[in-house]
Scaffold this motif. Structure first.
Motif, PDB file in Angstrom:
ATOM      1  N   ILE A  15       0.836  -1.201   0.000  1.00 32.72           N
ATOM      2  CA  ILE A  15       0.000   0.000   0.000  1.00 32.72           C
ATOM      3  C   ILE A  15       0.875   1.256   0.000  1.00 32.72           C
ATOM      4  O   ILE A  15       0.640   2.203  -0.759  1.00 32.72           O
ATOM      5  CB  ILE A  15      -0.945  -0.002   1.211  1.00 32.72           C
ATOM      6  CG1 ILE A  15      -1.971  -1.131   1.077  1.00 32.72           C
ATOM      7  CG2 ILE A  15      -1.653   1.343   1.353  1.00 32.72           C
ATOM      8  CD1 ILE A  15      -2.828  -1.333   2.316  1.00 32.72           C
ATOM      9  N   ALA A  16       1.907   1.252   0.850  1.00 33.41           N
ATOM     10  CA  ALA A  16       2.805   2.403   0.939  1.00 33.41           C
ATOM     11  C   ALA A  16       3.547   2.632  -0.375  1.00 33.41           C
ATOM     12  O   ALA A  16       3.725   3.772  -0.812  1.00 33.41           O
ATOM     13  CB  ALA A  16       3.808   2.193   2.078  1.00 33.41           C
ATOM     14  N   LEU A  17       3.963   1.531  -1.021  1.00 32.61           N
ATOM     15  CA  LEU A  17       4.691   1.650  -2.289  1.00 32.61           C
ATOM     16  C   LEU A  17       3.811   2.264  -3.366  1.00 32.61           C
ATOM     17  O   LEU A  17       4.241   3.187  -4.078  1.00 32.61           O
ATOM     18  CB  LEU A  17       5.180   0.266  -2.730  1.00 32.61           C
ATOM     19  CG  LEU A  17       5.848   0.195  -4.111  1.00 32.61           C
ATOM     20  CD1 LEU A  17       7.089   1.086  -4.154  1.00 32.61           C
ATOM     21  CD2 LEU A  17       6.205  -1.252  -4.455  1.00 32.61           C
ATOM     22  N   SER A  18       2.577   1.778  -3.491  1.00 32.81           N
ATOM     23  CA  SER A  18       1.698   2.322  -4.530  1.00 32.81           C
ATOM     24  C   SER A  18       1.331   3.772  -4.232  1.00 32.81           C
ATOM     25  O   SER A  18       1.208   4.587  -5.154  1.00 32.81           O
ATOM     26  CB  SER A  18       0.442   1.462  -4.667  1.00 32.81           C
ATOM     27  OG  SER A  18      -0.290   1.421  -3.456  1.00 32.81           O
ATOM     28  N   TYR A  19       1.181   4.101  -2.950  1.00 31.68           N
ATOM     29  CA  TYR A  19       0.887   5.492  -2.571  1.00 31.68           C
ATOM     30  C   TYR A  19       2.064   6.394  -2.940  1.00 31.68           C
ATOM     31  O   TYR A  19       1.878   7.495  -3.488  1.00 31.68           O
ATOM     32  CB  TYR A  19       0.599   5.583  -1.081  1.00 31.68           C
ATOM     33  CG  TYR A  19       0.325   6.984  -0.587  1.00 31.68           C
ATOM     34  CD1 TYR A  19      -0.917   7.577  -0.783  1.00 31.68           C
ATOM     35  CD2 TYR A  19       1.311   7.724   0.086  1.00 31.68           C
ATOM     36  CE1 TYR A  19      -1.176   8.866  -0.339  1.00 31.68           C
ATOM     37  CE2 TYR A  19       1.056   9.008   0.528  1.00 31.68           C
ATOM     38  CZ  TYR A  19      -0.182   9.576   0.320  1.00 31.68           C
ATOM     39  OH  TYR A  19      -0.435  10.854   0.760  1.00 31.68           O
ATOM     40  N   ALA A  20       3.282   5.906  -2.665  1.00 32.12           N
ATOM     41  CA  ALA A  20       4.477   6.686  -3.001  1.00 32.12           C
ATOM     42  C   ALA A  20       4.607   6.863  -4.512  1.00 32.12           C
ATOM     43  O   ALA A  20       4.961   7.952  -4.993  1.00 32.12           O
ATOM     44  CB  ALA A  20       5.717   6.001  -2.428  1.00 32.12           C
ATOM     45  N   LEU A  21       4.324   5.805  -5.265  1.00 31.77           N
ATOM     46  CA  LEU A  21       4.407   5.887  -6.727  1.00 31.77           C
ATOM     47  C   LEU A  21       3.379   6.873  -7.275  1.00 31.77           C
ATOM     48  O   LEU A  21       3.632   7.555  -8.273  1.00 31.77           O
ATOM     49  CB  LEU A  21       4.195   4.504  -7.338  1.00 31.77           C
ATOM     50  CG  LEU A  21       5.323   3.487  -7.110  1.00 31.77           C
ATOM     51  CD1 LEU A  21       4.920   2.121  -7.625  1.00 31.77           C
ATOM     52  CD2 LEU A  21       6.618   3.952  -7.782  1.00 31.77           C
TER      53      LEU A  21
END
Length: 303
Positions: A15-21
């Motif tokens: 979730i954090a990775l997709s939010y950062a992307l």
């Protein structure tokens, strides 16, 4: 316990990775719609189908479906009475957000990843009852409450739209086949099992893209009220299934966890269609997701 915490942390990281992307421009909010279509039409139906490989019909398990349905009916009714003297936007908000559960895209990946086929089927059965209202009924009755019959919606026809959803159709087909004792060929389950692991990853990426850190002091009262009521009902449902039924451990645990599913993503689409307060809707959804992201891993660890 260490394995549960580690695997739950992977969901957080996705979730954090997709939010950062999304924040750096690699992904856009519109991408969540495409991922949602993949989930609803491919990976989620495959995950449901794969979970029925070893399922043997047990009529007592239909209690999960009944509770899933009755809880949504109770909550939309509660939303109707709570908002009787409130503004149009508040009526839409309470009636769409109190009863909606995001089970397929949010809770099911957790359950299938930790509790296996038995837990997955239990969650699917709960969602079968929830889906009747979640993907059609909530919109119909909210529309009637705020607009009367001027839009000319047919309640039976609107409710039947639930059968246009592949996930719900798979539930029904597999349950019917299980009742009459027909088994699908093994290669069907093999194919579904090859696709189903992608559901969790795609679902977490979609949630990350849709996730927004928003804060509105003006709307805090309504958002806290909706989420507090949802948590109270969730605690009651979880206690009932986990402590007062004789289902297997996996089924009882899955039912308890499913009760804490966040607000359905369909509520946002319905709010937009009815021209409600989308900022309020987004704020409530974000708070609901945060609560579920905290509560569900904890329950997976302690139960």
């Amino acid at each position: 316990m260490v394995e549960v915490i580690l695997r739950a942390s992977f969901f957080f990281l996705m979730i954090a990775l997709s939010y950062a992307l999304k924040k750096i421009g690699v992904l856009k909010r519109e991408d969540a719609e495409a991922l949602g279509r993949v989930i609803m039409n491919i990976t989620l139906p495959a995950a449901i189908l794969a979970s029925f490989r070893t399922y043997v019909f047990d009529v007592s398990m239909m209690l999960l479906t009944l509770v899933g349905f009755l809880s949504t009916v109770f909550m939309i009714s509660l939303g109707y009475f709570i908002s009787l003297k409130k503004s149009r936007d508040e009526r839409i908000f309470y009636m769409l957000n109190l009863p909606a559960y995001n089970i397929g895209n949010f809770t099911l990946p957790f359950v299938s990843g930790f509790l296996g086929a038995a837990g997955t089927v239990a969650t699917c059965l709960f969602d079968m009852g929830n889906a009747v209202m979640c993907v059609g009924g909530n919109l119909v009755f909210t529309d009637l409450a705020v607009n009367g019959r001027k839009n000319g919606r047919s309640i039976p026809r609107s409710l039947l739209t639930v059968f246009t959803k592949p996930s719900f159709t798979i539930y029904v087909i597999m349950m019917v086949l299980s009742v009459i004792g027909i088994r699908l060929p093994g290669f069907v389950f093999d194919f579904a099992s090859a696709i189903s692991p992608a559901n969790g990853v795609i679902a977490m990426f979609m949630i990350g893209i849709m996730f927004e850190f928003t804060f509105s002091r003006e709307n805090m009262k309504e958002v806290l009220a909706v989420n507090a009521i949802r948590l109270i009902l969730a605690c009651a449902i979880a206690y009932f299934f986990y402590n007062m039924t004789s289902f297997s451990y996996e089924v009882r645990k899955a039912a308890a966890i499913t009760a804490f599913a966040p607000i359905s993503s369909a509520a946002g689409a319905f709010c937009q269609e009815l021209k409600g307060n989308q900022e309020l809707e987004g704020f409530a959804s974000t708070v609901s997701i945060i609560l579920s992201l905290i509560i569900i891993p904890v329950l997976l660890t302690v139960l």
